[in-house]
Design a protein around this motif. Sequence first.
Motif, PDB file in Angstrom:
ATOM      1  N   LEU A   1      42.925 -94.191  91.385  1.00 54.19           N
ATOM      2  CA  LEU A   1      41.757 -93.586  90.759  1.00 54.19           C
ATOM      3  C   LEU A   1      40.860 -94.675  90.171  1.00 54.19           C
ATOM      4  CD1 LEU A   1      40.344 -90.956  89.818  1.00 54.19           C
ATOM      5  CD2 LEU A   1      41.675 -91.131  87.714  1.00 54.19           C
ATOM      6  N   PRO A   2      39.587 -94.741  90.568  1.00 51.87           N
ATOM      7  CA  PRO A   2      38.687 -95.753  89.989  1.00 51.87           C
ATOM      8  C   PRO A   2      38.385 -95.436  88.527  1.00 51.87           C
ATOM      9  CG  PRO A   2      37.462 -94.271  91.424  1.00 51.87           C
ATOM     10  CD  PRO A   2      38.917 -93.919  91.583  1.00 51.87           C
ATOM     11  N   PRO A   3      38.009 -96.429  87.747  1.00 51.40           N
ATOM     12  CA  PRO A   3      37.702 -96.161  86.330  1.00 51.40           C
ATOM     13  C   PRO A   3      36.571 -95.162  86.150  1.00 51.40           C
ATOM     14  CG  PRO A   3      37.932 -98.526  86.738  1.00 51.40           C
ATOM     15  CD  PRO A   3      37.920 -97.859  88.071  1.00 51.40           C
ATOM     16  N   ARG A   4      35.576 -95.240  87.025  1.00 52.93           N
ATOM     17  CA  ARG A   4      34.454 -94.307  86.954  1.00 52.93           C
ATOM     18  C   ARG A   4      34.103 -93.874  88.369  1.00 52.93           C
ATOM     19  NH1 ARG A   4      29.741 -96.497  85.437  1.00 52.93           N
ATOM     20  NH2 ARG A   4      30.452 -98.634  85.796  1.00 52.93           N
ATOM     21  N   LEU A   5      33.724 -92.617  88.505  1.00 49.40           N
ATOM     22  CA  LEU A   5      33.354 -92.047  89.802  1.00 49.40           C
ATOM     23  C   LEU A   5      31.867 -91.733  89.784  1.00 49.40           C
ATOM     24  CD1 LEU A   5      34.417 -90.956  92.574  1.00 49.40           C
ATOM     25  CD2 LEU A   5      34.518 -88.711  91.473  1.00 49.40           C
ATOM     26  N   GLY A   6      31.154 -92.198  90.810  1.00 42.06           N
ATOM     27  CA  GLY A   6      29.725 -91.932  90.934  1.00 42.06           C
ATOM     28  C   GLY A   6      29.453 -90.891  92.003  1.00 42.06           C
ATOM     29  N   VAL A   7      28.449 -90.067  91.778  1.00 45.27           N
ATOM     30  CA  VAL A   7      28.060 -89.013  92.714  1.00 45.27           C
ATOM     31  C   VAL A   7      26.566 -89.140  92.965  1.00 45.27           C
ATOM     32  CG1 VAL A   7      28.048 -86.549  93.213  1.00 45.27           C
ATOM     33  CG2 VAL A   7      29.851 -87.516  91.768  1.00 45.27           C
ATOM     34  N   CYS A   8      26.194 -89.188  94.248  1.00 43.16           N
ATOM     35  CA  CYS A   8      24.781 -89.277  94.622  1.00 43.16           C
ATOM     36  C   CYS A   8      24.453 -88.115  95.554  1.00 43.16           C
ATOM     37  CB  CYS A   8      24.487 -90.617  95.308  1.00 43.16           C
ATOM     38  SG  CYS A   8      22.757 -90.829  95.793  1.00 43.16           S
ATOM     39  N   LEU A   9      23.477 -87.308  95.176  1.00 45.29           N
ATOM     40  CA  LEU A   9      23.069 -86.139  95.949  1.00 45.29           C
ATOM     41  C   LEU A   9      21.683 -86.375  96.533  1.00 45.29           C
ATOM     42  CD1 LEU A   9      23.393 -83.176  96.892  1.00 45.29           C
ATOM     43  CD2 LEU A   9      22.356 -82.499  94.711  1.00 45.29           C
ATOM     44  N   ASP A  10      21.591 -86.233  97.861  1.00 48.91           N
ATOM     45  CA  ASP A  10      20.299 -86.279  98.547  1.00 48.91           C
ATOM     46  C   ASP A  10      19.953 -84.850  98.946  1.00 48.91           C
ATOM     47  OD1 ASP A  10      18.115 -86.640 100.225  1.00 48.91           O
ATOM     48  OD2 ASP A  10      18.834 -88.591 100.934  1.00 48.91           O
ATOM     49  N   PHE A  11      19.081 -84.219  98.175  1.00 45.75           N
ATOM     50  CA  PHE A  11      18.800 -82.790  98.356  1.00 45.75           C
ATOM     51  C   PHE A  11      18.128 -82.539  99.701  1.00 45.75           C
ATOM     52  CE2 PHE A  11      16.535 -78.810  97.808  1.00 45.75           C
ATOM     53  CZ  PHE A  11      17.458 -78.023  97.150  1.00 45.75           C
ATOM     54  N   GLU A  12      17.171 -83.372 100.100  1.00 44.69           N
ATOM     55  CA  GLU A  12      16.447 -83.145 101.344  1.00 44.69           C
ATOM     56  C   GLU A  12      17.362 -83.280 102.560  1.00 44.69           C
ATOM     57  OE1 GLU A  12      15.178 -84.640  98.787  1.00 44.69           O
ATOM     58  OE2 GLU A  12      13.473 -83.315  98.381  1.00 44.69           O
ATOM     59  N   LYS A  13      18.284 -84.245 102.543  1.00 45.65           N
ATOM     60  CA  LYS A  13      19.186 -84.439 103.674  1.00 45.65           C
ATOM     61  C   LYS A  13      20.423 -83.564 103.600  1.00 45.65           C
ATOM     62  CE  LYS A  13      17.878 -89.235 104.588  1.00 45.65           C
ATOM     63  NZ  LYS A  13      18.372 -90.631 104.721  1.00 45.65           N
ATOM     64  N   GLY A  14      20.676 -82.955 102.452  1.00 47.23           N
ATOM     65  CA  GLY A  14      21.868 -82.138 102.311  1.00 47.23           C
ATOM     66  C   GLY A  14      23.148 -82.943 102.399  1.00 47.23           C
ATOM     67  N   ARG A  15      23.158 -84.133 101.777  1.00 50.55           N
ATOM     68  CA  ARG A  15      24.327 -85.010 101.822  1.00 50.55           C
ATOM     69  C   ARG A  15      24.700 -85.417 100.395  1.00 50.55           C
ATOM     70  NH1 ARG A  15      26.944 -85.050 106.506  1.00 50.55           N
ATOM     71  NH2 ARG A  15      27.734 -87.142 106.031  1.00 50.55           N
ATOM     72  N   VAL A  16      25.997 -85.520 100.161  1.00 51.91           N
ATOM     73  CA  VAL A  16      26.497 -85.985  98.879  1.00 51.91           C
ATOM     74  C   VAL A  16      27.443 -87.151  99.157  1.00 51.91           C
ATOM     75  CG1 VAL A  16      28.377 -84.290  98.878  1.00 51.91           C
ATOM     76  CG2 VAL A  16      27.675 -85.373  96.741  1.00 51.91           C
TER      77      VAL A  16
END
Length: 764
Positions: free
Chosen positions: A686-701
């Motif tokens: 498990l990494p110390p911190r988890l990042g999440v990036c959402l691209d709404f137009e492309k429908g990708r996370v």
Amino acid sequence: MKSMEQELLCPVCKDIVKQPIVLPCLHSVCLMCASEVLVQSGYPQPELPPEPNSPASTPNTRSPRQMRRPMPKSDRVDRLLRSGSGTYPGRRRKEGPPLVMLFPCAPCGRDVELGERGLADCMRNLTLERIVERYRHTVSLGSVAVMCQFCKPPQALEATKGCADCRASFCNECFKLYHPWGTPRAQHEHVQPTLNFRPKVLTCPEHDQERLQFYCKSCQMLLCSLCKLRRIHTGHKIAPVTQAYQTLKDKITKELNFILSNQEMVMTQITQLENAITQTEVNSVSAKEQLSHCMKEIMALLTERQTMLDQALESSRQRRTEALANQVAEKRSLLEHAGLMAFTQELLKENDPSSFVHAARITHNRLAQSIESVQRFSLSADPSFRHFQLDVSRELKLLTDLNFIQAPLAPVIDTQRTLAYDQLFLCWRLPQDSTPAWHYSVEFRRRGVVPGGGARGGIRGGLAAARWGWQRLEEVTGTCAVIDRLEMDSVYVLRVRGCNKAGFGEYSEEVYLHTPPAPVLNFYLDSRWGLHADRLVLSKEQRCARSVPGLSLLQAADRALTSCHLTADLLVGDVAITQGRHYWACSVEPGSYLVKVGVGLESKLQEWFHLPQDMASPRYDPDSGHDSGAEDSSDSPPPFSFLTMGMGKIYLPSSANSHHANANYRESGFTNGNGPSSPAGVTYPLPPRLGVCLDFEKGRVTFYDAHSLRPLWEGPVDCSAPVCPAFCFIGGGALQLQELVANRNANQTPVRRVTIQSRVTKLN
């Protein structure tokens, strides 16, 4: 060419090298000097070839008939050098570990390991010998007439030719005699007459007569055809020596041309250095004057303090002496024939009662006091002066440690607290033995591709980096700094140094921070759906959540014998994303049982998670009443996308499964695109911190390791309606949203921000 003499000196004898050999550190020394140094270090005397001008090598006493015998081969010097330089008489193989020789190299300032064979592994520097020979002929340094080695004395003539194959010098007549036409000797190589013949080519130190035809790039050493076959060079990058020769020659030529084309820059730097030398002399005089002034002030203060302490000591001595003198006088009056005793005796002779009583009362009081002082005798003053001793241990230590002001040592970057989020947050500390710093200077620059094309590297890359320049935060008073106005998805290089009265200290080690790939989304946790107050607790700031399993989980586990139940708690962000790219980060407690982090359609989240406290898994319900979307279209993106973490691990599904998240819904109970039943998935720490990036137009996370910003997993998500961040707890666990750097340092004093300009010279 005479200015080149400094490059030809032996570092041991400080004279022009003679028969130089190359040490493993690439420095060259005379063969005889190396032998003497090893003997002085306690190693056995290596067997060396005789000097070229010794009787053993000057066959001018031999007859022409004797000289018709085969001449020594061209590698005689090297073979003799290899014959015993790494061994000593009486040594046997089974006596113990091999003797490893250490040569103290003066230019390196350290001991260089020669190995068991000693000087035998050090090949002669034939190129340097040729340069020295050309240098001697050019400047006529130590020019001595070379005599023919075959003429009989005393009619020996001066040599006019040398033979590299015969390794001897000849006059014209002797050369014709020993090199007759039509014989193989007539094809020998003619050279200038010399007393120091060398081999034509380098040969392998371990294999006689084997030429060095290859170069190992991994080991950076020359190899023969037999050495190339050794196991130690298996898998190494080996190239022909001609290729290595051409490559190295091209590099040296390019570097030489660069230096020659920038002579103005070199002259400017020489001028700066000369000015620095002048300033050094001037500033040293000023520093000496300041030092003398400080010492005079210290001496004056010590003298003043000594006078004050002497006066206090003398005053105490006078008071004590006076008190003791009065006490002595009082005691003397008690002697038999002293004043008080004599007066008392005369008083006792009075016969008139009234007169005696009237006059004797005061005498009675004095005698009573005297008796008491005799019975309770003590000194009226302490003669020891114990309280007038000085404890100068602390002052002596301060004076012993008295030294010039030192600049702060290089700070140590705190990599645990340093991070890149909405802004760069840099933390550091000074080493314990460092002098304090008044303030700090933080420098940073963007690392990437130079505008205009080429990547950074080499000489041009270094100057291009200088063209970009370092930006600096001046006079940072604390041990942390915030850097804003940065570009997204970029790597920044940061360093820091301290400053005090002595000036700036050394830079810290450079650290690299990767900024997020999208603007940071700031939100808070919202418990609008699926909140179980008995086992889910939110912090006051609504940025931290903790799930504590309660009675409901135990009841669900009790019913697990007859059916499958899950106890899940859903938390969502208080924002709804309808456009653009957004990034956020969080940290999951390693001891958490199961925590899911991701995104989902706001409507679907409300529909699927707004259930009773104990959710029956759709896996065991033939008609759960909840549409996963799998019946409509197997190719449509899933409404949810989660990553599962728990017990110090993170589960990463395969890329193929990320496109078929809906089909996994009935397997796991969550539309996460990464069902735990996926056989192709893998687990990582498990990494110390988890990042999440959402691209709404492309429908990708995309999920990242927020510490290094390394992508972990990417998958589709349905963005046909507002999407919000979502977090799901199964069992006990805790989650913390990453706080904005701007909010953490809102009250920090702003610092001055400047750009460092560097002069760049255009390269041809």
